[in-house]
Design an enzyme around this catalytic site. Sequence first.
Site, PDB file in Angstrom:
ATOM      1  CB  THR A 242      27.528  21.574 -35.567  1.00  0.00           C
ATOM      2  OG1 THR A 242      28.082  21.965 -34.331  1.00  0.00           O
ATOM      3  CG2 THR A 242      26.387  20.613 -35.312  1.00  0.00           C
ATOM      4  NE  ARG A 270      29.762  24.291 -25.106  1.00  0.00           N
ATOM      5  CZ  ARG A 270      29.389  24.239 -26.376  1.00  0.00           C
ATOM      6  NH1 ARG A 270      29.588  23.159 -27.087  1.00  0.00           N
ATOM      7  NH2 ARG A 270      28.797  25.271 -26.957  1.00  0.00           N
ATOM      8  N   GLY A 272      26.977  21.444 -25.535  1.00  0.00           N
ATOM      9  CA  GLY A 272      26.313  22.550 -26.229  1.00  0.00           C
ATOM     10  C   GLY A 272      24.880  22.203 -26.569  1.00  0.00           C
ATOM     11  CG  ASP A 273      23.357  24.045 -30.087  1.00  0.00           C
ATOM     12  OD1 ASP A 273      24.586  23.801 -30.019  1.00  0.00           O
ATOM     13  OD2 ASP A 273      22.808  24.453 -31.123  1.00  0.00           O
ATOM     14  N   GLY A 294      26.169  26.713 -34.655  1.00  0.00           N
ATOM     15  CA  GLY A 294      26.540  28.038 -34.171  1.00  0.00           C
ATOM     16  C   GLY A 294      26.647  28.060 -32.663  1.00  0.00           C
ATOM     17  N   GLY A 296      26.167  27.467 -29.354  1.00  0.00           N
ATOM     18  CA  GLY A 296      25.285  26.518 -28.678  1.00  0.00           C
ATOM     19  C   GLY A 296      24.611  27.088 -27.444  1.00  0.00           C
TER      20      GLY A 296
END
Length: 415
Positions: A242, A270, A272-273, A294, A296
Amino acid sequence: MSISRRGFLGSAIAASFATTLNTNLYAQELPLPANPFGSGKRPIIICAHNGVNYLDDAFAFLKNGGDTLDAALRVVKGPEDDPNDDSVGLGGLPNEECVVELDACCMHGPTRRAGSVGGVRNIKNVSLVSKAVMEHTGHVMLVGEGAERFAVAVGFPRENLLTDRSRKIWLLWKEYNSTDDWWGPGLADPNWKPPALPSATPQSELWERRIQRLAEGAAQLGIEPEFRMAAIRRVLSPPTGTIHCSALNDKGEISGCTTTSGLAFKLPGRVGDSPIIGAGCYTDQDVGSAGATGAGEENIKVAGAHTIVENMRRGMSPLEAGMDALQRIVRNYNHDMTKLNFLDMTYYVLRKDGAYAGVSLWEGYSEKEKHSIAVHDGIRRMETTVALFKGPSHEFPPFPVKVPDELKKNSVYVK
Ligand code: ASP
């Protein structure tokens, strides 16, 4: 009872990691050092390591009065446009159905606004789309097909984001993980081998055989020799990756953004963060900005970026604030090092006065690859992050195995 491929792989990996984990089972937290980072000059830009080549341009723009969010977006657009950065934008590693799905968000401190997009297909610069959501809608977050249609409506071109290299890595992953379906060479293939039965063969030898098999598969798929080792790593240990960037100008205005193709081979849909305001990125004009790369799923559960900014609001330094967020991840696993060894997380923290820090759960992805943060405050540099735990998160290869010479030779890109 048949054992599923996933179950088999899980137990094989768990068993083989045991050797590595012995060194980490009793991993001690490293003592918190005195602040090793620069003294906090404004203007300043901090970002993940893959943004370093784009910092000069963005810093000059910021210094000449450019907006803080536009400066940060200039940095992250670089990796989004780069087909060789397979963690973000064009060339990002695809989901399990071989479709690239991108996530991004941004926060503009001076106007206290935010924008975000998740699970976007066919649009390369999703960080800019997140800004468009902020500027051209009354919403904060758009996802999936709606986000793609919005992007097209405001002028972003639809593009094929899947590079040939990322497609081949996906195919290698698909075939490697396939014993119970029709992917991979069938019975009629002269090279077909029956699945290995449990045996007394040492784990190191089994891993050498797996790597050899993957190397043969990579050659058959036409993956360039110098990239085969990197492709194998991605298959055995699907990477995250990322870019986050925060920018602060001399007036104290601050903004941040994060963009990603997310976890390689994830389930379609999906998220993630990275596009979650408060997890992958959070900026508060009164306090500062933080972002994450990293695992998520772990970061969402501790609302990492928001936690860090709130910690700074209550008086913690950037370093302490980031370390506290890492400790919350550790707490969520009851300090179980066997599990924590499989996670990694890096936070990038910038306070309104220019003080900054980069912190990570482990020192790196291997002994050689230390986590780092890229910084520009007049001098562009990379600095090693402060790690909570000594040593790397799970290593590749997972324990000492012999890597065939032809894979090591000419390997231009090992991660
Ligand atoms: N945090 C990203 C995600 O979980 C991946 C990464 O940062 O490496 O999608």
